[in-house]
Design an enzyme around this catalytic site. Structure first.
Site, mmCIF file in Angstrom:
data_model
loop_
_atom_site.group_PDB
_atom_site.id
_atom_site.type_symbol
_atom_site.label_atom_id
_atom_site.label_comp_id
_atom_site.label_asym_id
_atom_site.label_seq_id
_atom_site.Cartn_x
_atom_site.Cartn_y
_atom_site.Cartn_z
ATOM 1 N N ASP A 1 -20.264 27.360 6.237
ATOM 2 C CA ASP A 1 -19.832 28.687 6.644
ATOM 3 C C ASP A 1 -20.867 29.187 7.660
ATOM 4 O O ASP A 1 -21.895 28.560 7.910
ATOM 5 C CB ASP A 1 -19.699 29.616 5.438
ATOM 6 C CG ASP A 1 -18.810 30.819 5.764
ATOM 7 O OD1 ASP A 1 -18.255 31.423 4.839
ATOM 8 O OD2 ASP A 1 -18.655 31.131 6.970
HETATM 9 C C1 GLC Z 1 -17.413 34.020 8.076
HETATM 10 C C2 GLC Z 1 -16.573 33.747 6.860
HETATM 11 C C3 GLC Z 1 -15.674 32.554 6.995
HETATM 12 C C4 GLC Z 1 -15.226 32.413 8.435
HETATM 13 C C5 GLC Z 1 -16.446 32.110 9.277
HETATM 14 C C6 GLC Z 1 -16.110 31.974 10.750
HETATM 15 O O1 GLC Z 1 -18.678 34.476 7.742
HETATM 16 O O2 GLC Z 1 -17.231 33.659 5.612
HETATM 17 O O3 GLC Z 1 -14.579 32.737 6.093
HETATM 18 O O4 GLC Z 1 -14.274 31.359 8.549
HETATM 19 O O5 GLC Z 1 -17.470 33.071 9.116
HETATM 20 O O6 GLC Z 1 -15.718 33.195 11.260
#
Ligand code: GLC
Length: 739
Positions: A281
């Site tokens: 993430d």
């Molecule tokens: C965010 C989220 C995730 C998302 C990623 C990219 O912090 O936790 O769900 O896909 O970043 O935006």
């Protein structure tokens, strides 16, 4: 003769059509052999495009040079044919011309915004949910997107957690069905089609169980709970073919998920044989040090690659440290190669090596803007997502020729707040968002007088609009109020300790209900809210979540009876925050309350009843449905047999309508305590008023299995109760024995 044959075969095999086309695996290996260590590490590196979207952006001026030098494998938050083509061209300047993957959070629509996923889950309509993702994928893939960071499949039992809006609620069975439907929708006929995107199941794992409902907080749970309730939706999504998975931010039992070998290496890659991409993430590789599981980013990079995280989103830990770790012999190059091969495989499957610009097609992009069929699908799913919670005095449905309506509240003319969190902003889309005011106006007769008064804002203490709102209410036949959370009050990093309506909206409701006029209350939110007593005094309550682009029309369809609401809650609604986490499939305990009253020496509170405000599966209709007693074909079942259960449902009301018939079981005694109810079946039926239908379910041994205390997936002989009904609380009961 042989020479002629040899000559012919040699000639022919030089023509591509006859040459044995290399398999993707062979093509991946042939590229891998050419790559330097830096180029391999480049493929594991993902940056965001340059705007604040889902996390603090690292402003990095030479990002484009890194692309040209093959030091980047993927980007997110770059959308549109023009931008993706522009950046892909930079990648084509690199030595090996390896194309970039473009990822995007396509959570509930791309150009056409559908209801938030929690709202969609309230439809219990798997086909409609799959269709919504099919449309989202078609629109996204037409705009250069290869990869959607969805579906989010985190089971959530605590409405204080803001990301509850992003998933399918509290139930593992429903959540697993929806997870599979979403993956099928995203990937359609398969990765590589220009109307399909790679699905990315997230967040692995147990993110929704953050202590206190505080986003990013620690998760502490038994492995039995993990396997029984939180992992199945991931497995369902992977079984449906999901091409990637995303680590979660949280630690699980003290080990950050991104560095968690048990989760990623053991369960995902070894037990489940997952061959797709594991992406961290946002910055979660770097987060491993912040969790206190690594001393610095170098150790964090080591922990993540050893655990099986293939791609590092935005932290730069892999870019800055992996080469050194390989040179020091701490990371075997085979781990890097495995990650690179997973990523290159997806790029070949998409067809990007044959045509890097395959998804950057201006005509296709233009054709996917504001497609009438997509808009209609959004309206259809939006109306199916609406849940009727109360309809005292049968105020709903309203007549389209009603004399006058007072339209009051901060959501009546709201525009973007209908889209909710994780919606994608387009400069030219405001006109395509149907406000609730316009949706109502589109329905009523020209003679109907609409008296609009905002009354208050969503989240401040200004009550100066109350008087005008009260006057409008007094002057009207019926009042429609629309209140709720602003679109940034649920979602990522949006945990709330207070689940009431924000600002002075509750006070406004009290003033309007005080006029004595019939009041219909629309509640727009990304999560279950706690209701004040005044809200209960409204005649009718409709939970409208955040319904997306077609919010106004869908609400109009329901308010005026063009659609009989059939939504069912995918998550329990608490009476107060103090009840969280609250969920229907809880254990009985040794001190179970005999009834829903405050009592001593039973599990409960001394100041509040145990039951939720509204139970899982709850939702009314303009009609009423009666259920006959259950009919079980037999009272005993062997493991290789089935139990047939049937019930007759009758539409006893004055409206044709849909009912979602729910089947639950309870294993009365097992080698590990089992929940008082577990959803194991659902059937959506449509009944004309006065009609009846016999609804049958079949249970087999597989439906009775659970993870025992050795984490073996087993069934055990003994008594089972079976329940069928209109929600998890209002059921008919039967029982049988598994022999
Ligand atoms: C965010 C989220 C995730 C998302 C990623 C990219 O912090 O936790 O769900 O896909 O970043 O935006």
């Amino acid at each position: 003769m042989n020479k002629l044959l040899f000559f012919l075969v040699t000639c022919l095999s030089s023509f591509p059509v006859f040459a044995q086309r290399k398999t993707i695996s062979q093509r991946v290996d042939s590229v891998l052999r050419l790559m330097t260590l830096d180029e391999k590490i480049g493929q594991l590196n993902q940056y965001s495009g340059d705007w604040e979207h889902t996390g603090p952006i690292t402003k990095d001026g030479d990002k484009q040079n890194q692309i040209r030098n093959g030091q980047l494998g993927s980007m997110l938050n770059v959308m549109g044919v023009e931008h993706t083509r522009e950046i892909q061209k930079m990648a084509m300047q690199s030595r090996l011309k390896i194309p970039l993957l473009f990822g995007q959070d396509v959570i509930h629509g791309f150009r056409t915004t559908f209801p938030i996923p929690l709202g969609q889950a309230a439809s219990w309509d798997l086909k409609a949910i799959e269709s919504a993702e099919r449309i989202a994928a078609t629109e996204a893939a037409a705009s250069g997107i290869h990869w959607s960071f969805a579906p989010m499949v985190d089971i959530a039992r605590d409405a204080r957690w803001g990301r509850v809006m992003e998933g399918s609620g509290e139930d593992t069975y429903l959540g697993s069905l929806i997870a599979a439907a979403r993956v099928k929708g995203f990937q359609g006929k398969g990765i590589g089609n220009t109307d399909a995107v790679i699905a990315c199941v997230k967040h692995f794992a147990a993110y929704g169980a953050a202590i206190g409902g505080r986003d990013y907080n620690s998760v502490d749970m038994s492995l039995n709970t993990l396997w029984q309730y939180y992992l199945p939706p991931f497995k369902a999504a992977l079984d449906a073919g999901a091409g990637s998975i995303m680590n979660s931010f949280n630690s699980l039992n003290g080990i950050p998920a991104t560095a968690n070998k048990y989760l990623v290496r053991n369960i995902l890659k070894d037990q489940w044989k997952f061959k797709g991409i594991v992406v961290s993430d946002w910055g979660s590789v770097g987060g491993i040090a912040r969790h206190g599981y690594a001393a610095d980013n170098k150790e964090a990079a080591l922990a993540a690659i050893l655990a099986g995280c293939d791609m590092d989103m935005e932290s730069r830990c892999y870019k800055d440290n992996l080469a050194q770790l390989v040179k020091e012999g701490k990371v075997n190059i085979s781990l890097v190669d495995d990650a690179v091969k997973r990523i290159l495989t997806k790029k070949f499957e998409l067809g990007l090596f044959d045509d890097p610009y395959k998804f950057s097609n201006t005509e296709r992009e233009a054709a996917q803007k504001f497609v009438p069929a997509h808009i209609e699908a959004a309206r259809d799913l939006a109306k199916k997502s609406i849940v009727l919670l109360q309809n005292n005095g049968k105020v709903l449905p309203l007549s389209k020729s009603v004399g006058s309506l007072a339209l009051i509240g901060p959501f009546i003319k709201a525009v973007r707040d209908n889209l909710g969190f994780w919606s994608i902003e387009w400069p030219d889309d405001s006109s395509t968002i149907i406000t609730q005011y316009d949706g109502i106006k589109n329905k009523v007769s020209p003679a109907t007088q609409l008296l609009y008064a905002k009354g208050c804002n969503i989240n401040d203490r200004d009550t100066s609009g109350f008087a005008a709102a009260v006057e409008s209410a007094k002057a009207a036949d019926v009042v429609i109020m629309s209140v709720g959370e602003a679109r940034d009050m649920s979602g990522e990093a949006k945990s709330r300790s207070n689940l009431h309506l924000p600002g002075v909206q509750q006070e406004l409701i009290k003033a309007i209900v005080g006029t004595g006029k019939p009041v219909v209350l629309l509640i727009n939110a990304g999560r279950p809210l706690v209701f004040s007593p005044e809200m209960d005094k409204a005649n009718s309550l409709l939970y409208t979540w955040w319904l997306g682009s077609q919010a106004g029309n869908a609400i109009g369809d329901v308010l005026f009876g063009d659609y009989n609401p059939a939504g069912k809650l995918p998550i329990s609604f608490p009476r107060t925050e103090g009840q969280e986490p609250i969920y229907y499939n809880h254990l009985n305990t040794g001190h179970a309350a005999a009834s829903d009253t405050i009592a001593f020496y039973v599990t409960g509170y001394i100041d509040l009843r145990n039951s939720p405000k509204y139970p899982f599966g709850y939702g009314l209709s303009y009609s009423t449905f009666s259920y006959s007693e259950l009919l079980l074909e037999t009272k005993e079942m062997r493991k290789n047999e089935q139990i047939h259960i049937s019930v007759t449902v009758t539409n006893t009301g004055n409206f044709d309508g849909e009912e979602t018939v729910q089947l639950y079981i309870r294993d009365m005694a097992a080698s590990i305590a089992r929940p008082v109810k577990e959803l194991k079946g659902l059937q959506k039926i449509f009944l004309k008023k006065g009609d009846s239908k016999r609804v049958s379910f079949v249970l087999s041994e597989a439906d009775l299995k659970f993870y025992n205390d050795q984490l073996k997936y087993v069934s055990e002989p003994g008594e089972f109760k079976v329940f069928v009904g209109t929600n998890s609380d209002d059921v008919k009961e039967g029982s049988f024995r598994l022999l």
